[in-house]
Design a protein around this motif. Structure first.
Motif, mmCIF file in Angstrom:
data_model
loop_
_atom_site.group_PDB
_atom_site.id
_atom_site.type_symbol
_atom_site.label_atom_id
_atom_site.label_comp_id
_atom_site.label_asym_id
_atom_site.label_seq_id
_atom_site.Cartn_x
_atom_site.Cartn_y
_atom_site.Cartn_z
ATOM 1 N N GLU A 186 0.796 -1.064 0.062
ATOM 2 C CA GLU A 186 0.183 0.082 0.102
ATOM 3 C C GLU A 186 0.677 1.434 0.028
ATOM 4 O OE1 GLU A 186 -2.461 -0.199 3.556
ATOM 5 O OE2 GLU A 186 -3.687 -1.881 2.597
ATOM 6 N N PRO A 187 0.314 2.263 -0.662
ATOM 7 C CA PRO A 187 1.225 3.450 -0.592
ATOM 8 C C PRO A 187 1.184 4.464 0.671
ATOM 9 C CG PRO A 187 -0.957 3.982 -1.758
ATOM 10 C CD PRO A 187 -0.840 2.374 -1.505
ATOM 11 N N VAL A 188 2.086 5.014 0.886
ATOM 12 C CA VAL A 188 2.187 5.816 2.280
ATOM 13 C C VAL A 188 1.713 7.360 1.699
ATOM 14 C CG1 VAL A 188 3.409 6.918 4.126
ATOM 15 C CG2 VAL A 188 3.843 4.605 3.385
ATOM 16 N N LEU A 189 0.591 7.812 2.302
ATOM 17 C CA LEU A 189 0.112 9.216 1.847
ATOM 18 C C LEU A 189 1.223 10.194 1.924
ATOM 19 C CD1 LEU A 189 -3.337 9.329 3.609
ATOM 20 C CD2 LEU A 189 -2.800 8.600 1.248
ATOM 21 N N PRO A 190 1.253 11.166 0.934
ATOM 22 C CA PRO A 190 2.286 12.207 0.651
ATOM 23 C C PRO A 190 1.597 13.450 1.926
ATOM 24 C CG PRO A 190 1.083 12.213 -1.210
ATOM 25 C CD PRO A 190 0.857 10.978 -0.501
ATOM 26 N N LEU A 191 2.519 14.119 2.246
ATOM 27 C CA LEU A 191 2.024 15.193 3.172
ATOM 28 C C LEU A 191 0.763 15.863 2.732
ATOM 29 C CD1 LEU A 191 2.744 16.820 5.788
ATOM 30 C CD2 LEU A 191 4.017 18.468 4.447
ATOM 31 N N SER A 192 0.515 16.247 1.511
ATOM 32 C CA SER A 192 -0.688 16.914 1.105
ATOM 33 C C SER A 192 -1.898 15.966 1.395
ATOM 34 C CB SER A 192 -0.494 17.357 -0.334
ATOM 35 O OG SER A 192 -0.264 16.074 -1.216
ATOM 36 N N ALA A 193 -1.834 14.853 0.871
ATOM 37 C CA ALA A 193 -2.723 14.013 1.167
ATOM 38 C C ALA A 193 -3.015 13.752 2.688
ATOM 39 C CB ALA A 193 -2.575 12.711 0.560
ATOM 40 N N ARG A 194 -1.952 13.780 3.553
ATOM 41 C CA ARG A 194 -2.232 13.323 5.011
ATOM 42 C C ARG A 194 -2.930 14.481 5.549
ATOM 43 N NH1 ARG A 194 2.626 12.738 8.639
ATOM 44 N NH2 ARG A 194 1.317 12.431 10.220
ATOM 45 N N LEU A 195 -2.780 15.916 5.063
ATOM 46 C CA LEU A 195 -3.501 16.994 5.740
ATOM 47 C C LEU A 195 -4.605 17.066 5.272
ATOM 48 C CD1 LEU A 195 -0.438 19.745 4.929
ATOM 49 C CD2 LEU A 195 -1.041 18.608 6.997
ATOM 50 N N HIS A 196 -5.050 16.834 3.938
ATOM 51 C CA HIS A 196 -6.543 16.690 3.587
ATOM 52 C C HIS A 196 -7.439 15.597 4.541
ATOM 53 C CE1 HIS A 196 -9.908 16.567 0.945
ATOM 54 N NE2 HIS A 196 -9.931 15.381 1.097
ATOM 55 N N ARG A 197 -6.580 14.458 4.668
ATOM 56 C CA ARG A 197 -7.055 13.224 5.421
ATOM 57 C C ARG A 197 -7.594 13.912 7.009
ATOM 58 N NH1 ARG A 197 -6.834 7.634 5.388
ATOM 59 N NH2 ARG A 197 -6.643 8.038 2.907
ATOM 60 N N LEU A 198 -6.506 14.294 7.478
ATOM 61 C CA LEU A 198 -6.820 14.848 8.962
ATOM 62 C C LEU A 198 -7.778 15.995 9.087
ATOM 63 C CD1 LEU A 198 -2.870 15.385 9.949
ATOM 64 C CD2 LEU A 198 -4.545 13.887 10.992
ATOM 65 N N ARG A 199 -8.015 16.968 7.888
ATOM 66 C CA ARG A 199 -9.001 18.007 8.381
ATOM 67 C C ARG A 199 -10.259 17.344 7.913
ATOM 68 N NH1 ARG A 199 -4.913 21.050 5.495
ATOM 69 N NH2 ARG A 199 -6.223 20.498 3.359
ATOM 70 N N SER A 200 -10.442 16.375 7.033
ATOM 71 C CA SER A 200 -11.889 15.964 6.758
ATOM 72 C C SER A 200 -12.214 14.849 7.293
ATOM 73 C CB SER A 200 -11.690 15.359 5.266
ATOM 74 O OG SER A 200 -10.817 14.276 5.082
ATOM 75 N N HIS A 201 -11.137 14.065 8.370
ATOM 76 C CA HIS A 201 -11.597 12.869 9.101
ATOM 77 C C HIS A 201 -11.863 13.301 10.830
ATOM 78 C CE1 HIS A 201 -11.903 8.521 9.645
ATOM 79 N NE2 HIS A 201 -11.440 8.673 10.697
ATOM 80 N N CYS A 202 -10.950 14.315 11.092
ATOM 81 C CA CYS A 202 -10.819 14.388 12.455
ATOM 82 C C CYS A 202 -11.714 15.712 12.981
ATOM 83 C CB CYS A 202 -9.347 14.715 12.927
ATOM 84 S SG CYS A 202 -8.475 13.367 12.406
ATOM 85 N N GLY A 203 -12.442 16.483 12.061
ATOM 86 C CA GLY A 203 -13.110 17.616 12.540
ATOM 87 C C GLY A 203 -12.470 18.977 12.162
ATOM 88 N N ALA A 204 -13.212 20.167 12.135
ATOM 89 C CA ALA A 204 -12.365 21.108 11.948
ATOM 90 C C ALA A 204 -11.329 21.679 12.911
ATOM 91 C CB ALA A 204 -13.556 22.175 11.935
ATOM 92 N N VAL A 205 -11.614 21.672 14.342
ATOM 93 C CA VAL A 205 -10.779 22.091 15.013
ATOM 94 C C VAL A 205 -9.570 21.193 15.404
ATOM 95 C CG1 VAL A 205 -10.402 22.700 17.524
ATOM 96 C CG2 VAL A 205 -12.505 23.246 16.447
ATOM 97 N N ALA A 206 -9.899 19.881 15.592
ATOM 98 C CA ALA A 206 -8.731 18.931 15.882
ATOM 99 C C ALA A 206 -7.930 18.820 14.299
ATOM 100 C CB ALA A 206 -9.338 17.343 16.539
ATOM 101 N N GLY A 207 -8.542 18.425 13.451
ATOM 102 C CA GLY A 207 -8.016 18.461 12.324
ATOM 103 C C GLY A 207 -6.891 19.421 11.941
ATOM 104 N N SER A 208 -7.548 20.627 11.961
ATOM 105 C CA SER A 208 -6.482 21.757 11.698
ATOM 106 C C SER A 208 -5.395 21.851 12.664
ATOM 107 C CB SER A 208 -7.494 23.155 11.834
ATOM 108 O OG SER A 208 -8.485 23.369 11.095
ATOM 109 N N ILE A 209 -5.575 21.429 14.033
ATOM 110 C CA ILE A 209 -4.661 21.343 15.023
ATOM 111 C C ILE A 209 -3.407 20.337 14.608
ATOM 112 C CG2 ILE A 209 -3.927 21.186 17.429
ATOM 113 C CD1 ILE A 209 -6.532 22.371 18.204
ATOM 114 N N PHE A 210 -3.991 19.398 14.225
ATOM 115 C CA PHE A 210 -2.810 18.186 14.000
ATOM 116 C C PHE A 210 -2.383 18.350 12.389
ATOM 117 C CE2 PHE A 210 -4.617 16.393 17.913
ATOM 118 C CZ PHE A 210 -3.743 16.046 18.525
ATOM 119 N N SER A 211 -2.905 18.833 11.702
ATOM 120 C CA SER A 211 -2.519 19.255 10.281
ATOM 121 C C SER A 211 -1.322 20.111 10.390
ATOM 122 C CB SER A 211 -3.366 20.018 9.576
ATOM 123 O OG SER A 211 -4.392 19.103 9.130
#
Length: 486
Positions: free
Chosen positions: A409-434
């Motif tokens: 399986e591929p490992v997500l590049p940084l841009s895809a990780r940031l999109h996954r964090l924001r879309s999956h973890c909610g606006a506040v937590a996703g932005s913080i951890f991005s």
């Protein structure tokens, strides 16, 4: 540079479905079956600390080494046990100088562990990072750093969590962040899988069920060690709230009053020990309730074989290895019906009760009556049934299938990780951890500039296909004289 993938370099293919617990398990090609991985197990919990997670990591690692994979373990330092230690079969353990915060779990800032873990991953040429336990801050750190470094990740969840109290809400949010871009998750029971999928909002397709196991040769019955002039109930557990020690403190005086020949043998240590000592003192049961304190793993079997009944009073449990160990030693098992426990043993080997004093006492009364009339299976017959149910080689085989899937399986590049964090973890937590992920990536680039990967010494393999230890042993075997040749 921060996403250069190590280890296997063949092009990733779409992963087929995987169910490591059914007959429709993933069928692997001859090439995939021959793959040898470089695995780093990471958790705050490892020997000399004692527990189910520690035993799981050690036994699984040994069986994976037996199958030809390279395995190293990273944990935090325990007292003066720091640096690199070697265990049997070349299992290498890194005891890293990280500060313990609470209950053997390290403090985390998501950055202070990156230099150390990067050094381990690069030195050992790790291709898969396998983290263990939701309670381990070091495991969450390792997952985060491994994704930043472009490594494949696997996580095994050993516990059940609630959804209502503040600590559960915070832990579940952290788990959501950690697992949203993890390649694969392993749970130890179907109840645990359902719990983890709900807590971390996961796709069930990337979650597999692989149960724990017990080495049956370590837990064999010995009826001669029992005192048949009395009935002994054995309890081996950490003496903490979630293990139901408050229930145990209510059970002891009630049953001791009804059965003059009943004794309790209790092994384990924890903050709830004081409650048991108070019960023993209040009801004058010093000769019938023995508190053994903390037990080494090698001593557990010697305690179990002294009993007739093994009692588990847990209030929550993903998979209870203790009841399997008790049954393997030929004891009658009585346990609370919570979490994944009903999945562990067949009905004829366990008596399940509701987590209340009244229900557990009724279950124990039933088993005591059967023992008095001789209407119970012999210890040897119980052991014979249990020894084939769960084996570590079977667990290693299933885990190997997970690794074979993950490495494609591929490992997500940084841009895809940031999109996954924001879309999956909610606006506040996703932005913080991005933001944290970006800072983590920049810190990795700084470390690679400060000390490039090619300047970090590559460690000599002590396990795996290139193991110097394995080559040395095979040379010794080849030089040994053949006794069949005259």
């Amino acid at each position: 540079m921060g996403h250069r993938k190590r280890g296997h370099t063949h092009a990733p293919k779409p992963p087929p479905s995987l169910d490591t617990h059914s007959s429709n398990s993933l069928r692997l090609s001859d090439h995939e079956q021959g793959l040898k991985h470089r695995i780093c197990m990471v958790s705050d919990f490892f020997y000399p600390n004692m527990g189910g997670v520690e035993s799981h990591i050690y036994q699984l690692s040994q069986c994976l080494i037996e199958k030809g994979h390279k395995v190293v373990i990273a944990t935090h330092a325990y007292g003066d046990r720091r640096g690199i230690r070697y265990l049997i079969n070349g299992l290498k353990v890194y005891y890293l100088p990280l500060q313990v915060m609470y209950n053997q779990s390290t403090a985390t800032t998501c950055f202070h562990s990156l230099p150390l873990l990067r050094c381990v991953f690069v030195r050992e040429r790790i291709s898969i990072v396998h983290a263990h336990s939701s309670f381990s801050a070091m495991a969450h750190d390792a997952l985060f750093h491994a994704k930043t470094m472009g490594l494949n990740t696997v996580f095994t969840d050993h516990s059940l969590f609630g959804f209502a109290d503040l600590s559960s809400v915070l832990t579940n949010k952290l788990l959501t962040v950690s697992l949203c871009d993890t390649n694969h998750i392993v749970c130890v029971s179907y109840t645990s899988k359902e719990n983890t999928v709900l807590r971390a909002a996961l796709d069930p397709e990337i979650v597999s069920v692989i149960p724990n196991a017990v080495d049956p040769t370590d837990f064999t019955p010995d009826p001669c060690r029992r005192d048949n002039n009395k009935i002994t109930i054995v309890v081996i557990s950490r003496l903490v709230y979630r293990k139901g020690i408050d229930l145990l403190s209510g059970i002891i005086p009630e049953l001791c009053a009804k059965h003059p020949d009943l004794c309790f043998l209790i092994g384990g240590e924890g903050p709830k020990r004081i409650i048991l000592e108070e019960v023993r003192e209040k009801y004058q049961l010093h000769d019938r309730v023995r508190l053994l304190g903390a037990l080494d793993h090698k001593d557990v079997r010697d305690v179990l074989v002294q009993g007739h009944i093994f009692l588990n009073t847990s209030l929550t449990e993903a998979f209870c290895m203790a009841i399997v160990e008790g049954a393997s030693c030929g004891l009658q098992v009585v346990s609370t019906r919570v979490g994944g426990i009903p999945e562990v043993l067949p009905d004829e080997l366990v008596t399940l009760c509701e987590p209340s004093v009244h229900s557990i006492c009724d279950g124990l009364e039933t088993v005591i009556a059967r023992i008095r009339t001789g209407n119970v299976a012999s210890p040897a017959n119980i052991h014979r049934k249990v020894r084939t149910l769960y084996t570590w080689r079977n667990v290693a085989e299933r885990t190997e299938k997970v690794y074979n899937r993950v490495c494609r399986e591929p490992v997500l590049p940084l841009s895809a990780r940031l999109h996954r964090l924001r879309s999956h973890c909610g606006a506040v937590a996703g932005s913080i951890f991005s933001f944290v992920a970006v800072i983590n990536f920049i810190f990795l680039l700084f470390l690679q500039w400060l000390r490039p990967d090619h300047l970090i010494d590559v460690a000599i393999d002590s396990s795996g296909p290139q193991s110097r230890m394995g080559q040395h042993l095979s040379k010794k075997k080849s030089k040994a004289p053949n006794p069949a040749v005259s």
